[in-house]
Design a protein around this motif. Structure first.
Motif, PDB file in Angstrom:
ATOM      1  N   MET A   1      54.519  14.459 -86.103  1.00  0.00           N
ATOM      2  CA  MET A   1      54.853  15.868 -86.223  1.00  0.00           C
ATOM      3  C   MET A   1      55.907  16.204 -85.173  1.00  0.00           C
ATOM      4  O   MET A   1      55.853  15.712 -84.052  1.00  0.00           O
ATOM      5  CB  MET A   1      53.587  16.702 -86.007  1.00  0.00           C
ATOM      6  CG  MET A   1      53.842  18.179 -86.165  1.00  0.00           C
ATOM      7  SD  MET A   1      52.387  19.231 -86.050  1.00  0.00           S
ATOM      8  CE  MET A   1      51.355  18.605 -87.334  1.00  0.00           C
ATOM      9  N   ASP A   2      56.851  17.063 -85.562  1.00  0.00           N
ATOM     10  CA  ASP A   2      57.853  17.488 -84.586  1.00  0.00           C
ATOM     11  C   ASP A   2      57.567  18.925 -84.146  1.00  0.00           C
ATOM     12  O   ASP A   2      56.638  19.573 -84.612  1.00  0.00           O
ATOM     13  CB  ASP A   2      59.276  17.319 -85.129  1.00  0.00           C
ATOM     14  CG  ASP A   2      59.629  18.285 -86.258  1.00  0.00           C
ATOM     15  OD1 ASP A   2      58.883  19.236 -86.511  1.00  0.00           O
ATOM     16  OD2 ASP A   2      60.681  18.084 -86.880  1.00  0.00           O
ATOM     17  N   VAL A   3      58.386  19.403 -83.221  1.00  0.00           N
ATOM     18  CA  VAL A   3      58.222  20.737 -82.644  1.00  0.00           C
ATOM     19  C   VAL A   3      58.244  21.819 -83.725  1.00  0.00           C
ATOM     20  O   VAL A   3      57.450  22.761 -83.673  1.00  0.00           O
ATOM     21  CB  VAL A   3      59.332  20.946 -81.592  1.00  0.00           C
ATOM     22  CG1 VAL A   3      59.879  22.315 -81.540  1.00  0.00           C
ATOM     23  CG2 VAL A   3      58.839  20.545 -80.238  1.00  0.00           C
ATOM     24  N   PHE A   4      59.113  21.683 -84.704  1.00  0.00           N
ATOM     25  CA  PHE A   4      59.239  22.705 -85.738  1.00  0.00           C
ATOM     26  C   PHE A   4      58.003  22.757 -86.631  1.00  0.00           C
ATOM     27  O   PHE A   4      57.552  23.836 -87.005  1.00  0.00           O
ATOM     28  CB  PHE A   4      60.511  22.484 -86.557  1.00  0.00           C
ATOM     29  CG  PHE A   4      61.748  22.639 -85.719  1.00  0.00           C
ATOM     30  CD1 PHE A   4      62.236  23.885 -85.396  1.00  0.00           C
ATOM     31  CD2 PHE A   4      62.401  21.519 -85.229  1.00  0.00           C
ATOM     32  CE1 PHE A   4      63.358  24.035 -84.604  1.00  0.00           C
ATOM     33  CE2 PHE A   4      63.525  21.654 -84.440  1.00  0.00           C
ATOM     34  CZ  PHE A   4      64.010  22.916 -84.120  1.00  0.00           C
ATOM     35  N   GLU A   5      57.464  21.608 -86.959  1.00  0.00           N
ATOM     36  CA  GLU A   5      56.225  21.575 -87.733  1.00  0.00           C
ATOM     37  C   GLU A   5      55.082  22.178 -86.924  1.00  0.00           C
ATOM     38  O   GLU A   5      54.240  22.890 -87.466  1.00  0.00           O
ATOM     39  CB  GLU A   5      55.866  20.139 -88.120  1.00  0.00           C
ATOM     40  CG  GLU A   5      56.770  19.536 -89.165  1.00  0.00           C
ATOM     41  CD  GLU A   5      56.432  18.079 -89.393  1.00  0.00           C
ATOM     42  OE1 GLU A   5      55.835  17.793 -90.453  1.00  0.00           O
ATOM     43  OE2 GLU A   5      56.761  17.248 -88.528  1.00  0.00           O
ATOM     44  N   ALA A   6      55.069  21.906 -85.643  1.00  0.00           N
ATOM     45  CA  ALA A   6      54.001  22.419 -84.784  1.00  0.00           C
ATOM     46  C   ALA A   6      54.019  23.940 -84.723  1.00  0.00           C
ATOM     47  O   ALA A   6      52.982  24.585 -84.839  1.00  0.00           O
ATOM     48  CB  ALA A   6      54.118  21.824 -83.384  1.00  0.00           C
ATOM     49  N   VAL A   7      55.196  24.530 -84.564  1.00  0.00           N
ATOM     50  CA  VAL A   7      55.258  25.996 -84.437  1.00  0.00           C
ATOM     51  C   VAL A   7      55.221  26.699 -85.790  1.00  0.00           C
ATOM     52  O   VAL A   7      55.119  27.923 -85.844  1.00  0.00           O
ATOM     53  CB  VAL A   7      56.480  26.460 -83.618  1.00  0.00           C
ATOM     54  CG1 VAL A   7      56.428  25.911 -82.206  1.00  0.00           C
ATOM     55  CG2 VAL A   7      57.774  26.134 -84.292  1.00  0.00           C
ATOM     56  N   ALA A   8      55.272  25.951 -86.867  1.00  0.00           N
ATOM     57  CA  ALA A   8      55.184  26.571 -88.196  1.00  0.00           C
ATOM     58  C   ALA A   8      53.784  27.117 -88.465  1.00  0.00           C
ATOM     59  O   ALA A   8      53.611  28.018 -89.276  1.00  0.00           O
ATOM     60  CB  ALA A   8      55.571  25.558 -89.280  1.00  0.00           C
ATOM     61  N   GLU A   9      52.790  26.609 -87.777  1.00  0.00           N
ATOM     62  CA  GLU A   9      51.415  27.025 -87.997  1.00  0.00           C
ATOM     63  C   GLU A   9      51.118  28.292 -87.191  1.00  0.00           C
ATOM     64  O   GLU A   9      51.326  28.324 -85.979  1.00  0.00           O
ATOM     65  CB  GLU A   9      50.480  25.876 -87.581  1.00  0.00           C
ATOM     66  CG  GLU A   9      49.140  25.874 -88.270  1.00  0.00           C
ATOM     67  CD  GLU A   9      48.215  26.949 -87.757  1.00  0.00           C
ATOM     68  OE1 GLU A   9      47.443  27.486 -88.553  1.00  0.00           O
ATOM     69  OE2 GLU A   9      48.260  27.253 -86.548  1.00  0.00           O
ATOM     70  N   PRO A  10      50.655  29.377 -87.831  1.00  0.00           N
ATOM     71  CA  PRO A  10      50.468  30.670 -87.147  1.00  0.00           C
ATOM     72  C   PRO A  10      49.515  30.640 -85.950  1.00  0.00           C
ATOM     73  O   PRO A  10      49.772  31.329 -84.950  1.00  0.00           O
ATOM     74  CB  PRO A  10      49.923  31.588 -88.244  1.00  0.00           C
ATOM     75  CG  PRO A  10      50.289  30.938 -89.530  1.00  0.00           C
ATOM     76  CD  PRO A  10      50.378  29.468 -89.265  1.00  0.00           C
TER      77      PRO A  10
END
Length: 109
Positions: A1-10
């Motif tokens: 998982m990258d940073v963008f996938e991580a912050v996509a989750e509310p």
């Protein structure tokens, strides 16, 4: 998982928002997300730690979480490409509002 996938989750964004205000213990972070169980919050914190957005340190029996400023660099660089675009549109909006807003003289009529 990258940073963008991580912050996509509310829920992860909610944790980051809380940590932006300062360090928090794991228990405090669990309390901020009452709809989630403690193991679920721990999993979200682990993801944020693995992608480099947060760091953790022990404090006796507690675990204290904090944001890692360098973890946000990748997001900031990506957003940076669009800041110029926003500025032009905000300037255009400001100009539009300035030319369409009624003046004090108009409101006296």
């Amino acid at each position: 998982m990258d940073v963008f996938e991580a912050v996509a989750e509310p829920n992860r964004r909610a944790l980051l928002d809380a940590l932006a205000q300062g360090e928090r213990s794991a228990g405090e972070l669990v309390a901020l997300l009452p709809r989630l169980t403690q193991p679920a919050v721990s999993r979200h914190l682990r993801v944020l730690r693995e992608v480099g957005l947060v760091e953790v340190r022990p404090d006796a029996q507690r675990r204290i979480y904090a944001l890692r400023a360098d973890g946000l660099v990748e997001i900031d660089e990506w957003i940076g490409r669009y800041r110029r675009y926003w500025a032009r549109h905000l300037d255009a909006l400001e100009h539009h509002l300035a030319t369409t807003q009624p003046t004090p003289e108009d409101s006296r009529e």
